[in-house]
Each structure stands twice: as C-alpha cells, then as structure tokens.
Design an enzyme around this catalytic site. Structure first.
Site, mmCIF file in Angstrom:
data_model
loop_
_atom_site.group_PDB
_atom_site.id
_atom_site.type_symbol
_atom_site.label_atom_id
_atom_site.label_comp_id
_atom_site.label_asym_id
_atom_site.label_seq_id
_atom_site.Cartn_x
_atom_site.Cartn_y
_atom_site.Cartn_z
ATOM 1 C CB SER A 164 6.845 -12.249 2.393
ATOM 2 O OG SER A 164 7.582 -11.661 1.362
ATOM 3 C CG HIS A 221 9.106 -8.428 4.845
ATOM 4 N ND1 HIS A 221 8.015 -7.926 4.169
ATOM 5 C CD2 HIS A 221 9.417 -9.613 4.238
ATOM 6 C CE1 HIS A 221 7.681 -8.756 3.194
ATOM 7 N NE2 HIS A 221 8.502 -9.790 3.217
ATOM 8 C CG ASP A 266 7.059 -4.832 4.682
ATOM 9 O OD1 ASP A 266 8.145 -5.097 4.138
ATOM 10 O OD2 ASP A 266 6.283 -5.711 5.086
#
Length: 499
Positions: free
Chosen positions: A219, A465, A438
């Site tokens: 991320s 995610h 996602d």
C-alpha cells in the site's frame, strides 16, 4: 541521481503509486561528510520490551533505534530516532529485507515478527520500522490528548452538512492543527513526509550493513519504495511493491479510492445475496440504497451498547475496514443483521479495532506534506461531490453542496511533494503485485506503475488489499520469493486465482 537526492512525493483512510514524487537534488561534499555520522553509526540490538508495542513481539525479535536528522538539509541540527526490529533468518541467510506495511502510520515493528515467521524469514533477516514521528520512534508527533479527541477530532464520516455543521468541522480541523503545532513544533511537522522517510530508509540500509536495499512495501509502502528507488536507484537490490495506491493528485486519488471501495462493496453484496437472510441486495444500486436505509437512522439516534455508542460514522468505519479482505465480509453481514434488530455490538466492536491499525495522526501529517492542498471551500465541495458519486454506498443523502476545509488546509508548513511521472534509469528489475478488486488500490494504477518501472506485474484475481504472503496463493508467493532470493523476476503478466 545521487545519494543526497531528495525525492518529492504526492498522496482517506490508509492509502494510496503511479505518479511519484519530485525531483532529486545532489548535496555538496560537505553535506555528504556531515551525514557520515548517521550512515556509519553502530546500533545496539536488544530487547523490544522498552519500545512502544514491543511487549507484543516474540522474545526472539530484537529492537534498536537509528539516529537520523529531523531535517536532512541541516544534519547538524535536531535529531530523532527511528525504531527498528529484526527477526533473524532461520536458514541460509541472503541478507536483510526491510518491510513497510502501509498506512502511512501502520505499526512496523511487528512486521519482523509476523512476516519473519513466514517463508520470507527462511532466507532473510526480516526488519520492520516505525515511521519517524510514530510508534516507538522519537520524537513522536503529538496533537490531541485523550480528553480532547472526543471534542476536536471530527468523525471519519461527516453527517451534518448544514452551514453550521460544516463550520464546526472546519473549526475543529483548524484547532486540531493548532494543537499539533503547540505540542510537536513546526520543524517536526514539516519533516515527516515520504521524502524524509525515504532518506531514513537509506540510513537503515547502511546501518544494517547492506550495500543495497532489499525491500517489501504494501500500500503506502509501495509509494515509499518507489520514492526510494527514484532517489537511490543504485542502492536497490530487489524491491516488491504490493497493492500500491495511485498518486495522480489528492482529488483524483480520493475519487479513485472511493470508486475502489464501491467496487469492493458491490462484490460483497453479490456474494452476500447468494446466502439466506442477506441484509443487502445483489444489485449494486439497490445494495447501496438498502445499506443507507439501515445506517441512516443512526445519524439521529445512535445505538447504545453498554456504556458505549454506535454512531453512523462508527458503523461505516467498521464496514469499510471489513471490505479490505473477504475474511471481513461476515462481519458486515452479521453486523447489519444485528442492526436490523436495533443492536450494534458487532459493528461497534469492529469499529473500535480500526484506530489501532493506523496512527491517523501520522497519516494526516504525511498526507499533508506529500500532497498539494485544497484551500478553497468550493473546491472542497466539488471534491466531496465527486467522492459521493464514486461511492454511493457511502452517501447518506444529506450533502448540501458545502464541505469544510480539511486539516491539511491549515498545516503550518508547505508541502514537500508534487505529483509527477516516475522516471529514473539504472534500476534493477522490480516486481509489482496487485489484486484486480483491491478495495483501496485501483488495479489500473498498479499496471501503470509496473509499466513506468519497466517491471513485471503479478495479477491476483481477488478482492483484498495486500496479496504477497497474505492471500495464501502459492502462485503469487513462490515466484516473488524466488525473485527476492535469486534476483530472477517472474515473467510479466502472471495471472493468479484465489486458492
């Protein structure tokens, strides 16, 4: 590009890596010598018990602190310490791999413990770290006391869109930043962006004794890795960027984030509709409407849960967090089923776990430095309207065309980043990993990132995610582990299905 280069980056909820941050400048020979004390320091590994969060780590995990300048342009000035952790390799050691879990502001120390016990820890010392200003790193950004949080911190999801409601939220945002300045100082608040964190990462690489960095970022960690690669291309050994979030500018990023959340909610709704007594409907437009019909009564009448209260914002926070992985979908279903009967235990319990995942104080500070800011109310309202259009399931229907300025509009120091296209030469092959569904990182953004890096993309057909070592997919994990150990990148276009 040079060692002293300072990349500039751009960047609501723990997010968002296609367009990366800024230019790289070269320091003088004098500044190189001044930084030598940081690059050549010797750290002392020891128990993690004295570190914030260290009591939750296994006894085999070691911790230390790395000295860094608060302002790399003033290496003789104020210093701070970045907390790091390490779990030594179990087998034939390749070297150290530094991991960032995202956020920004997610706890990093525990990643040595959790990821070090996976296959990654067979050949690598797994190293985690808390971003400057957060966790066990010092000085820590301080803004609100516990007593002030209830009055100065607005709900994550605003429901009062009247002029007075907008004014209240904006005043609270301004007061919040004033408290940050009072308790943390402008020097620290101006030097916690990704630009500085990338510099810290290179110091960490050096004190670990690694000539080149091996790195895994999820991320926001993908943004950090990309920033590091742009600033220090000759210092990269191997890099895996998993579920990177877009960096097309703050407004576009938020709209894409909301659209990704809507896609995930629609996928959840279709899955839910296959079961008996699903509280929402499979048709996306109906599912969003039915959800708001369940949640909207909480705006005027929150549900008591013992001495606590489930608010509209709390319910939405719980649902959004649960969308990040299909394992959380059952929480949404059972929580909404319970809500129909006038109870809020499940959703409130889920909502109260979310703040502990990411240090939102640090997250705000990083985003305020990494992103251009919205300082005009009309622009803020237009942004909010686009966000609701992208995610109808989050629209309570009460928006009246006005929106408050956020905290970044009042930040005391200017941004240190601006969106730009990633462009750097001299990088070794890297690997990008992304899930098609996602909830927080649009798949097409990761496609662009892989293209800009000239690196292979591993695609996982799933709605979550974070993929590598988190999905149970051997199709993903095996080639990435082989790349990290042998430096042989997988073939581009590898497509993996859920196990």
């Amino acid at each position: 590009m040079c060692l002293e280069g300072k990349p500039k980056l751009a960047g609501a909820l723990a997010l968002v890596a296609v367009v990366l941050v800024g230019g790289v400048g070269c320091g003088s020979a004098d500044s190189t010598r001044e930084l030598a004390e940081f690059y050549t320091q010797r750290i002392i590994w020891g128990s993690c018990s004295g570190f914030a969060g260290g009591d939750k780590l296994g006894p085999e995990v070691e911790c230390a602190k790395v000295l860094v300048p608060i302002d790399y342009d003033k290496p003789n000035g104020t210093t701070g310490k970045v907390a790091i952790s390490r779990l030594r390799a179990r087998g034939d050691r390749v070297g150290s791999i530094v991991v960032n879990p995202g956020g920004p502001g997610a706890s990093g120390l525990d990643k040595a413990d959790t990821l070090g016990k996976t296959a990654l820890g067979e050949r690598f010392d797994v190293v985690g770290f808390d971003l400057r200003g957060s966790g066990a790193s010092t000085p820590k950004i301080e803004c609100l006391t516990l007593s002030e949080t209830a009055t100065l911190r607005p709900d994550d999801y605003q429901t009062d869109w009247s002029p007075s409601g907008v004014e209240t939220v904006e005043r609270n945002n301004r007061d919040y930043v004033d408290k940050c300045v009072e308790r943390s100082g402008t020097e620290l608040l101006g030097h916690v962006g990704t630009r500085e964190v990338a510099r810290d990462l290179d110091v960490i690489r050096a004190v670990l004794g690694e000539e080149k960095l091996t790195y895994l970022g999820y991320s926001y960690g993908a943004r950090l890795g990309s920033t590091y690669a742009e600033a220090f291309p000759r210092n990269v050994r191997a890099m895996v960027l998993d579920s990177g979030v877009p960096l097309d500018g703050p407004v576009a990023d938020l709209v894409k984030f909301y659209a990704s959340l809507q896609q995930a909610f629609d996928t959840y709704a279709r899955d839910c509709a296959e079961n008996v007594d699903c509280p929402v409907e499979a048709d996306p437009s109906r599912a969003s409407h039915v959800l708001q019909r369940l949640l909207n009564p909480l705006i005027g009448q929150p549900i008591p849960v013992g001495t606590r209260t489930l608010t509209y914002s709390g319910a939405v926070t719980a649902i959004v967090a649960a969308l990040y992985n299909p394992a959380g979908w059952s929480t949404i279903t059972s929580g909404l089923q319970q809500l129909r009967s006038g109870r809020g235990d499940i959703l409130l319990d889920a909502a109260e776990t979310v703040p502990g995942i990411v240090d939102t104080t640090v997250q705000t500070a990083v985003f305020c430095l990494d992103d251009p800011r919205t300082t005009d109310r009309a622009a803020a309202a237009a942004r909010q309207e686009r966000m609701f259009a992208a995610a109808p399931f989050l629209n309570d229907g009460n928006f009246k065309g006005q929106a408050p300025l956020d905290k970044c509009a009042f930040w005391p120091t200017p941004p240190t980043g601006t969106p730009h296209t990633f462009s750097v030469s001299g990088l070794p092959p890297m690997v990008v990993v992304a899930a098609t569904g996602d909830p927080a990182a649009p798949y097409d953004g990761n496609q662009k990132l892989a293209h800009q890096l000239n690196s292979p993309l591993i695609t996982y057909r799933g709605t979550q995610h974070g993929v590598f070592l988190l999905s149970g997919s051997t199709c993903v994990d095996a080639p990435v582990l082989n790349y990290l150990t042998e430096l042989t990148p997988p073939a581009d276009g590898l497509l993996c299905q859920p196990a």
